[in-house]
Motif scaffolding. Structure first.
Motif, PDB file in Angstrom:
ATOM      1  N   SER A   1       4.170 -71.576 105.591  1.00 24.47           N
ATOM      2  CA  SER A   1       4.924 -70.452 105.019  1.00 24.47           C
ATOM      3  C   SER A   1       4.041 -69.637 104.083  1.00 24.47           C
ATOM      4  O   SER A   1       3.207 -70.192 103.356  1.00 24.47           O
ATOM      5  CB  SER A   1       6.138 -70.964 104.239  1.00 24.47           C
ATOM      6  OG  SER A   1       7.058 -71.616 105.088  1.00 24.47           O
ATOM      7  N   ALA A   2       4.244 -68.322 104.095  1.00 24.40           N
ATOM      8  CA  ALA A   2       3.576 -67.435 103.144  1.00 24.40           C
ATOM      9  C   ALA A   2       4.346 -67.457 101.833  1.00 24.40           C
ATOM     10  O   ALA A   2       5.579 -67.417 101.835  1.00 24.40           O
ATOM     11  CB  ALA A   2       3.522 -66.021 103.700  1.00 24.40           C
ATOM     12  N   LEU A  48      -2.693 -63.185 102.315  1.00 26.67           N
ATOM     13  CA  LEU A  48      -1.649 -63.949 101.649  1.00 26.67           C
ATOM     14  C   LEU A  48      -2.084 -65.373 101.327  1.00 26.67           C
ATOM     15  O   LEU A  48      -3.135 -65.842 101.763  1.00 26.67           O
ATOM     16  CB  LEU A  48      -0.395 -63.974 102.534  1.00 26.67           C
ATOM     17  CG  LEU A  48      -0.575 -64.434 103.990  1.00 26.67           C
ATOM     18  CD1 LEU A  48      -0.526 -65.951 104.126  1.00 26.67           C
ATOM     19  CD2 LEU A  48       0.476 -63.802 104.892  1.00 26.67           C
ATOM     20  N   GLN A  68       1.475 -65.630 111.689  1.00 28.68           N
ATOM     21  CA  GLN A  68       2.586 -65.750 112.634  1.00 28.68           C
ATOM     22  C   GLN A  68       2.095 -66.083 114.042  1.00 28.68           C
ATOM     23  O   GLN A  68       2.721 -66.870 114.758  1.00 28.68           O
ATOM     24  CB  GLN A  68       3.402 -64.452 112.639  1.00 28.68           C
ATOM     25  CG  GLN A  68       4.183 -64.233 111.356  1.00 28.68           C
ATOM     26  CD  GLN A  68       4.868 -62.876 111.297  1.00 28.68           C
ATOM     27  OE1 GLN A  68       4.387 -61.891 111.887  1.00 28.68           O
ATOM     28  NE2 GLN A  68       5.984 -62.794 110.584  1.00 28.68           N
ATOM     29  N   ALA A  93      -0.854 -69.197 101.824  1.00 27.68           N
ATOM     30  CA  ALA A  93       0.033 -69.988 102.680  1.00 27.68           C
ATOM     31  C   ALA A  93       0.032 -71.445 102.232  1.00 27.68           C
ATOM     32  O   ALA A  93      -0.977 -71.953 101.734  1.00 27.68           O
ATOM     33  CB  ALA A  93      -0.401 -69.896 104.134  1.00 27.68           C
ATOM     34  N   HIS A 121      -3.851 -62.520 107.026  1.00 22.24           N
ATOM     35  CA  HIS A 121      -2.685 -61.647 106.872  1.00 22.24           C
ATOM     36  C   HIS A 121      -1.517 -62.229 107.663  1.00 22.24           C
ATOM     37  O   HIS A 121      -1.691 -63.177 108.452  1.00 22.24           O
ATOM     38  CB  HIS A 121      -2.997 -60.210 107.297  1.00 22.24           C
ATOM     39  CG  HIS A 121      -3.646 -60.087 108.643  1.00 22.24           C
ATOM     40  ND1 HIS A 121      -3.016 -60.438 109.825  1.00 22.24           N
ATOM     41  CD2 HIS A 121      -4.879 -59.650 109.007  1.00 22.24           C
ATOM     42  CE1 HIS A 121      -3.807 -60.210 110.844  1.00 22.24           C
ATOM     43  NE2 HIS A 121      -4.962 -59.743 110.385  1.00 22.24           N
ATOM     44  N   LEU A 122      -0.336 -61.670 107.440  1.00 18.78           N
ATOM     45  CA  LEU A 122       0.883 -62.243 108.033  1.00 18.78           C
ATOM     46  C   LEU A 122       0.883 -62.226 109.560  1.00 18.78           C
ATOM     47  O   LEU A 122       1.266 -63.224 110.174  1.00 18.78           O
ATOM     48  CB  LEU A 122       2.117 -61.529 107.483  1.00 18.78           C
ATOM     49  CG  LEU A 122       3.470 -62.113 107.902  1.00 18.78           C
ATOM     50  CD1 LEU A 122       3.589 -63.572 107.465  1.00 18.78           C
ATOM     51  CD2 LEU A 122       4.619 -61.282 107.315  1.00 18.78           C
TER      52      LEU A 122
END
Length: 265
Positions: free
Chosen positions: A100-101, A224, A89, A226, A84-85
């Motif tokens: 990057s997502a 996500l 991060q 990436a 997940h983001l």
């Protein structure tokens, strides 16, 4: 005669160009890293969809949360799908990755499981609790304990909460941090364990049935896809995202993981 020969040469050249373009599309191979379990199974479905757009996916499975990003940043794979983001991060901040997502896939709620109790409010004084040892997922687990009322976190602790943010621990819970992949194995040794869905499913657990406390379906932790930042505008990226966000994947998740995952697209 000359005109006919020129026309033949032109047609031959056109055919060769088309053949080259077709071969180029067929050779568009993308290695994608996933964690074993649900993410790997979803990737297999996306692989079939991607093939229709001339995109060949080679699925590379990992058993932990660290290596897929390391492999992507090193260029050993071109994409990954498992996190997940907030986790991405945190990895970017800690390790300097340029990732990057580019699209979301499914939400996999984190839950607490136990062989000893049915609810977190049944935890006895001094009970042992296992939670993930990575920053974002440990924060998720602590938020669930806070929600159940067995600990109290400092105001504003948020998703980055750590054990240092525990303001009140009236039951004197012993919180042990363990590698996420190993958490199912702790169930015989602790009173409750916070396990990510992919590892819970691998261990034969059904989150909506077996979890004694679980995140809401509206959790912000959508998984996500990436890629390396330098690749995010490559032509194959939207093909990859479309494959993972296809009706076929939606149907597969609904049929295979109805009690575990929620599509996020």
């Amino acid at each position: 005669m000359a005109t006919r020969r020129s026309a033949c040469l032109a047609l031959t050249g056109l055919a060769a160009a088309l053949l080259f373009q077709s071969a180029s599309r067929a050779e568009e191979v993308i290695k994608i890293a996933v964690t074993n379990g649900p993410h790997a199974q979803i990737a297999e479905v996306a692989k079939k969809v991607a093939a229709r757009e001339g995109l060949t996916l080679q699925i590379v499975e990992f058993s932990d949360y660290v290596q897929p990003n390391a492999a992507l940043d090193a260029g050993d794979v071109q994409a990954n799908s498992y996190q997940h983001l907030p986790f991405l991060q945190s990895q970017i901040q800690a390790r300097g990755y340029k990732l990057s997502a580019v699209g979301v896939t499914v939400t996999a709620p984190l839950g607490f499981y136990s062989k000893r109790i049915k609810r977190l409010d049944q935890l006895a004084t001094g009970a042992r609790i296992a939670i993930p040892n990575d920053p974002t997922n440990s924060g998720r687990a602590l938020q669930l304990l806070h929600k159940a009322g067995v600990i109290r976190l400092k105001p504003g602790a948020g998703i980055s909460a750590t054990t240092l943010d525990i303001a009140d621990n009236p039951r004197k819970l012993q919180i042990v941090q363990v590698d996420a992949a190993q958490l199912p194995r702790t169930l015989d040794d602790v009173d409750a364990s916070a396990i990510n869905t992919n590892y819970a499913v691998q261990a034969g657990l059904v989150p909506k049935r077996d979890a004694i406390e679980i995140e809401d379906a509206r959790s912000p932790y959508a998984n996500l896809i990436a890629v390396r930042t330098q690749d995010k505008d490559r032509p194959w990226v939207p093909k990859l995202v479309r494959a993972f966000q296809s009706p076929e994947v939606r149907q597969f998740v609904a049929e295979r993981f109805a009690d575990s995952l929620v599509v996020a697209f």
